[in-house]
Design an enzyme around this catalytic site. Sequence first.
Site, PDB file in Angstrom:
ATOM      1  CB  SER A  10      -0.891   0.008   1.239  1.00 17.55           C
ATOM      2  OG  SER A  10      -1.438   1.302   1.389  1.00 17.55           O
ATOM      3  CG  HIS A  35      -3.681  -1.775  -1.646  1.00 14.98           C
ATOM      4  ND1 HIS A  35      -4.722  -2.613  -1.959  1.00 14.98           N
ATOM      5  CD2 HIS A  35      -4.144  -0.968  -0.660  1.00 14.98           C
ATOM      6  CE1 HIS A  35      -5.770  -2.341  -1.186  1.00 14.98           C
ATOM      7  NE2 HIS A  35      -5.440  -1.341  -0.384  1.00 14.98           N
ATOM      8  CG  ASP A  37      -5.215   2.127   0.784  1.00 11.49           C
ATOM      9  OD1 ASP A  37      -6.141   1.313   0.658  1.00 11.49           O
ATOM     10  OD2 ASP A  37      -4.089   1.822   1.242  1.00 11.49           O
ATOM     11  CG  MET A  39      -8.687   6.754   2.210  1.00 10.61           C
ATOM     12  SD  MET A  39      -7.900   6.768   3.812  1.00 10.61           S
ATOM     13  CE  MET A  39      -7.020   5.191   3.754  1.00 10.61           C
ATOM     14  CG  HIS A  68      -9.223  -0.300  -0.661  1.00  7.74           C
ATOM     15  ND1 HIS A  68      -8.666  -0.493   0.585  1.00  7.74           N
ATOM     16  CD2 HIS A  68     -10.567  -0.379  -0.474  1.00  7.74           C
ATOM     17  CE1 HIS A  68      -9.618  -0.681   1.472  1.00  7.74           C
ATOM     18  NE2 HIS A  68     -10.783  -0.616   0.855  1.00  7.74           N
ATOM     19  CG  MET A  70     -11.632   2.814   1.671  1.00  7.99           C
ATOM     20  SD  MET A  70     -10.107   2.804   2.639  1.00  7.99           S
ATOM     21  CE  MET A  70      -8.894   2.879   1.311  1.00  7.99           C
ATOM     22  CG  MET A 139     -11.466  -3.263   4.800  1.00 10.42           C
ATOM     23  SD  MET A 139     -10.049  -2.425   4.101  1.00 10.42           S
ATOM     24  CE  MET A 139      -9.256  -1.670   5.482  1.00 10.42           C
ATOM     25  N   GLY A 144      -9.318   3.713   6.777  1.00  3.88           N
ATOM     26  CA  GLY A 144      -9.058   5.138   7.009  1.00  3.88           C
ATOM     27  C   GLY A 144      -7.592   5.481   7.213  1.00  3.88           C
ATOM     28  CG  PHE A 145      -6.245   6.770   9.792  1.00  4.28           C
ATOM     29  CD1 PHE A 145      -5.731   8.017   9.448  1.00  4.28           C
ATOM     30  CD2 PHE A 145      -7.565   6.685  10.228  1.00  4.28           C
ATOM     31  CE1 PHE A 145      -6.518   9.164   9.546  1.00  4.28           C
ATOM     32  CE2 PHE A 145      -8.355   7.824  10.335  1.00  4.28           C
ATOM     33  CZ  PHE A 145      -7.841   9.065   9.992  1.00  4.28           C
ATOM     34  N   GLY A 147      -1.073   1.766   9.570  1.00  9.68           N
ATOM     35  CA  GLY A 147      -0.417   1.635  10.864  1.00  9.68           C
ATOM     36  C   GLY A 147      -1.307   1.226  12.027  1.00  9.68           C
ATOM     37  CG  ASP A 177      -6.082  -3.158   3.078  1.00  7.37           C
ATOM     38  OD1 ASP A 177      -5.052  -2.801   3.664  1.00  7.37           O
ATOM     39  OD2 ASP A 177      -6.756  -2.397   2.360  1.00  7.37           O
ATOM     40  N   GLY A 178      -4.755  -4.498   6.233  1.00 10.01           N
ATOM     41  CA  GLY A 178      -4.766  -3.765   7.496  1.00 10.01           C
ATOM     42  C   GLY A 178      -4.007  -4.458   8.609  1.00 10.01           C
ATOM     43  N   GLY A 179      -2.916  -3.829   9.027  1.00 12.84           N
ATOM     44  CA  GLY A 179      -2.169  -4.330  10.176  1.00 12.84           C
ATOM     45  C   GLY A 179      -1.445  -5.648   9.957  1.00 12.84           C
ATOM     46  N   GLY A 199       1.179  -1.866   4.238  1.00  9.59           N
ATOM     47  CA  GLY A 199       1.775  -0.547   4.131  1.00  9.59           C
ATOM     48  C   GLY A 199       2.936  -0.405   5.088  1.00  9.59           C
ATOM     49  CB  SER A 200       3.139   0.190   8.771  1.00  9.88           C
ATOM     50  OG  SER A 200       1.783   0.363   8.783  1.00  9.88           O
TER      51      SER A 200
HETATM   52  C1  DX5 Z   1      -6.597   1.338   5.411  1.00  7.28           C
HETATM   53  C2  DX5 Z   1      -6.023   0.948   4.068  1.00  7.28           C
HETATM   54  C3  DX5 Z   1      -4.887  -0.012   4.120  1.00  7.28           C
HETATM   55  C4  DX5 Z   1      -3.692   0.453   4.894  1.00  7.28           C
HETATM   56  C5  DX5 Z   1      -2.747  -0.667   5.132  1.00  7.28           C
HETATM   57  O1  DX5 Z   1      -7.787   2.020   5.210  1.00  7.28           O
HETATM   58  O2  DX5 Z   1      -7.025   0.357   3.274  1.00  7.28           O
HETATM   59  O3  DX5 Z   1      -4.510  -0.380   2.796  1.00  7.28           O
HETATM   60  O4  DX5 Z   1      -3.025   1.460   4.243  1.00  7.28           O
HETATM   61  O5  DX5 Z   1      -1.705  -0.169   5.898  1.00  7.28           O
HETATM   62  P1  DX5 Z   1      -1.067  -0.994   7.107  1.00  7.28           P
HETATM   63  O6  DX5 Z   1      -0.427  -2.196   6.496  1.00  7.28           O
HETATM   64  O7  DX5 Z   1      -0.114  -0.022   7.671  1.00  7.28           O
HETATM   65  O8  DX5 Z   1      -2.189  -1.355   8.032  1.00  7.28           O
HETATM   66 ZN    ZN Z   2      -6.507  -0.584   1.292  1.00  6.98          ZN
END
Ligand code: DX5
Ligand code: ZN
Length: 220
Positions: A10, A35, A37, A39, A68, A70, A139, A144-145, A147, A177-179, A199-200
């Site tokens: 991401s 990926h 994102d 928003m 993706h 949102m 998800m 939204g964010f 990390g 997707d996420g964490g 992402g992170s």
């Molecule tokens: C959150 C995004 C994710 C996010 C993943 O709304 O859809 O794609 O950026 O980032 P990490 O891997 O840091 O959770």
């Molecule tokens: Zn995403």
Amino acid sequence: MSNLIKISPSILSADFSKLGSEVISLEKAGADYIHIDVMDGHFVPNLTIGPEVIKKLRPLTKKVFDVHLMISPVDNFIKDYASAGADIITFHPEATQNTMKTIQLIKEENKMVGVSLKPKSKINLVEDYLEMIDLVLIMSVEPGFGGQKFMPEVLEKTKTLKKIIKEKNLNVDIEIDGGINFDNCTLVKKAGANIIVSGSTIFKENNGDLKKNIEALRRN
Ligand code: DX5
Ligand code: ZN
């Protein structure tokens, strides 16, 4: 659905001041997809990038742009993201009045269709459409964010979805997707996910060694 694991970094965690070179670096580091994102500050409490940015990134790589969305209402923007260069367009059923219609709009653009489930969204939001779509994006954090912390309660939903897809003998990918980190990626794969978004972990672990981090997520 292929059994091979695909890694979709991401770019939300990339350095936005040099997004182009970040995408090129991800390709060199072995990313399968990119990926992206999107928003809108309305469907989710954060704002990111629009179609113009994607259009500028498009000539830099042949990698699949895994977009993706949102944003809500989503229908009016499908065409813009398709012509900007998205390959997969994923939306949330809560962001449309008519899931079937949104799927059709994406198909009319000859793009792959993804439907995303937020952590608390139930499988029945997507179940009736599995025959028509290419992937389900589960998800594992509230959208939204970047990390945030992985929510293990989505593992059960992933397993159930995998079972349904198998029983129906369908060719639908499960993306998560996420964490995602080096530990829980084993669990999500076991539960049935075959596309891993991160992402992170990819941008921050091991001093940002993209190749090492992508390989570890693929291998673990
Ligand atoms: C959150 C995004 C994710 C996010 C993943 O709304 O859809 O794609 O950026 O980032 P990490 O891997 O840091 O959770
Ligand atoms: Zn995403």
